[in-house]
Design an enzyme around this catalytic site. Structure first.
Site, PDB file in Angstrom:
ATOM      1  N   ASP A   2     -17.676  -5.422   7.173  1.00 55.31           N
ATOM      2  CA  ASP A   2     -18.597  -5.586   6.055  1.00 55.31           C
ATOM      3  C   ASP A   2     -18.147  -6.777   5.221  1.00 55.31           C
ATOM      4  OD1 ASP A   2     -20.754  -5.081   4.451  1.00 55.31           O
ATOM      5  OD2 ASP A   2     -19.920  -3.305   3.473  1.00 55.31           O
ATOM      6  N   GLU A  16     -20.236 -11.264   5.467  1.00 52.85           N
ATOM      7  CA  GLU A  16     -20.407 -10.291   6.549  1.00 52.85           C
ATOM      8  C   GLU A  16     -19.987 -10.886   7.893  1.00 52.85           C
ATOM      9  OE1 GLU A  16     -24.163  -7.849   4.573  1.00 52.85           O
ATOM     10  OE2 GLU A  16     -24.524  -9.570   5.889  1.00 52.85           O
ATOM     11  N   ASP A  65     -23.460  -2.356   8.781  1.00 55.91           N
ATOM     12  CA  ASP A  65     -24.686  -1.975   8.075  1.00 55.91           C
ATOM     13  C   ASP A  65     -25.550  -3.185   7.749  1.00 55.91           C
ATOM     14  OD1 ASP A  65     -23.900  -3.047   5.399  1.00 55.91           O
ATOM     15  OD2 ASP A  65     -22.424  -1.455   5.465  1.00 55.91           O
ATOM     16  N   ASP A  91     -16.367  -1.366   3.751  1.00 56.74           N
ATOM     17  CA  ASP A  91     -16.866  -1.691   2.415  1.00 56.74           C
ATOM     18  C   ASP A  91     -15.743  -1.600   1.384  1.00 56.74           C
ATOM     19  OD1 ASP A  91     -19.196  -2.005   0.438  1.00 56.74           O
ATOM     20  OD2 ASP A  91     -18.276  -0.136  -0.229  1.00 56.74           O
ATOM     21  N   HIS A 135      18.639 -11.298  14.125  1.00 55.95           N
ATOM     22  CA  HIS A 135      19.388 -11.967  15.185  1.00 55.95           C
ATOM     23  C   HIS A 135      20.804 -12.311  14.729  1.00 55.95           C
ATOM     24  CE1 HIS A 135      19.167 -15.834  13.093  1.00 55.95           C
ATOM     25  NE2 HIS A 135      17.910 -15.527  12.801  1.00 55.95           N
ATOM     26  N   GLU A 187       9.971 -16.457  12.649  1.00 55.07           N
ATOM     27  CA  GLU A 187      10.319 -16.845  11.286  1.00 55.07           C
ATOM     28  C   GLU A 187       9.258 -17.776  10.700  1.00 55.07           C
ATOM     29  OE1 GLU A 187      11.301 -16.397   8.383  1.00 55.07           O
ATOM     30  OE2 GLU A 187      13.481 -16.299   8.705  1.00 55.07           O
TER      31      GLU A 187
END
Length: 377
Positions: free
Chosen positions: A10, A51, A76, A125, A181, A257
């Protein structure tokens, strides 16, 4: 077998045209559970543009989960549904490129369109209005920590302890064991090292740290899957641990990263000397970007949230080792806590440290561990 998704999308504009935003949800086609959300404030636009932007975002979110999926779009907006179904011509010049872009997300024949009444499109919505509210407040919409359920029986994993743990009726949580890491030659010098630099490999100490992490995680025995950033230092760390656990590594680009642009390879002091205004802006706003970079912490939040939701959808109810970098891990921790963006600067995250976050079926998350380096001592 390829997945089946339902995309509900929407968009809205307060003024038509006026301040506009979109929202979209992706549901598992079998269970109806929401597996991804997207929303954005897009500035001054019409309802129809918003939309279409919501449609594109929903399709992209579904493609992130499975590029071979079949998708039923439900909106809709009679206009968008009829135009995308090919029954109405697209005459407006603003709509034509958006419709063309929407058609490129999935292969021809994989997307169908269905009109639904507005009351059945409440989630999309709601997101569109959240995005417009965020824009009114001068910020962008950010995804909330969210666990999702998919049609897959959960496997055994460490249950939350009694006390502050979630109620048992929420089921088995999805657990992320977040491993930074090991060290590279740039780490002890505290130099910026993102995804746009030299992509350094682990140093001798970094390889030792990865081995120690592998030993510790093998001793815990709960990890069931390994997902990692595709950068060299995270690949090497993840592969060391995965080999010890007897698992394969799956790579996720959303875990890489941040691109630090012209700051790559520089120390904080060097950046402060060469780019003082840009550094001050970056420290003051999640929307600011390092000099020469295209990526802010707001951008990182979006892609880290998408990566999180993809991993939860794939490994619901399991314990997953997620090998990444300082900024993405801090972002996942921040989102789990519902903390503001500047909380990133208040966390310490050492090389080869371990954090843990659990995601529950009601949308809540629980930080279980932060910056654990006991395995390195």
């Amino acid at each position: 077998m390829a997945a089946r998704f339902i995309v509900e999308a929407d968009g809205g504009s307060r003024g038509n045209p006026g301040p506009a935003g979109y929202g979209a949800v992706v549901r598992d086609g079998d269970t109806g559970q929401i597996v991804a959300e997207a929303a954005e404030f897009i500035g001054h636009a019409t309802n129809n543009v918003a939309e279409y932007r919501g449609l594109i975002a929903g399709l992209r979110a579904a493609r992130e989960l499975d590029p071979d999926a079949s998708v039923d779009v439900r909106m809709d907006s009679k206009l968008v549904v009829e135009q995308m179904s090919g029954r109405w011509k697209i005459k407006h010049p603003d709509m034509q490129p958006l419709a063309a872009e929407a058609r490129t997300v999935f292969a021809r024949g994989r997307v169908s369109y269905t009109w639904i009444p507005r009351e059945r499109n409440k989630d999309a919505d709601r997101l569109a209005n959240e995005a417009m509210d965020a824009g009114k407040a001068g910020r962008q919409w950010e995804p909330r920590p969210k666990a999702v359920a998919v049609d897959e029986p959960p496997l055994e994993t460490a249950a939350p302890k009694a006390g502050w743990a979630a109620p048992a009726d929420l089921g088995t949580p999805t657990t992320f064991v977040l491993l930074r890491h090991g060290e590279t030659p740039l780490t002890p010098e505290k130099r910026f090292s993102g995804s746009g630099g030299s992509d350094p490999e682990l140093s001798d100490k970094g390889r030792w740290q990865a081995e120690r992490a592998a030993e510790a995680l093998a001793a815990r025995g709960s990890v069931q899957a390994v997902v990692a950033s595709p950068m060299r230092r995270t690949r090497q760390t993840a592969e060391t641990v995965a080999a010890r656990l007897g698992l394969e590594v799956r790579y996720e680009d959303g875990l890489r990263e941040v691109d630090f642009g012209d700051w790559e390879g520089l120390t904080f002091a060097e950046v402060q000397e060469r780019h003082p205004a840009d550094l001050a802006a970056w420290l003051g706003s999640a929307k600011a970007k390092p000099t020469g970079s295209t990526e802010s912490f707001t951008t990182l939040t979006h892609r880290a949230g998408v990566a999180r939701d993809k991993i939860i959808a794939r490994y619901a109810g399991k314990t997953v080792l997620v090998v990444s970098h300082v900024s993405p891990i801090k972002t996942l921790v921040r989102l789990a806590l519902g903390a503001p963006p500047d909380s990133m600067y208040r966390m310490e995250l050492s090389a080869a440290s371990i954090c843990a976050v659990q995601y529950y079926a009601d949308g809540n998350a629980s930080l279980r561990l932060l910056n654990d380096t006991s395995h390195l001592r």
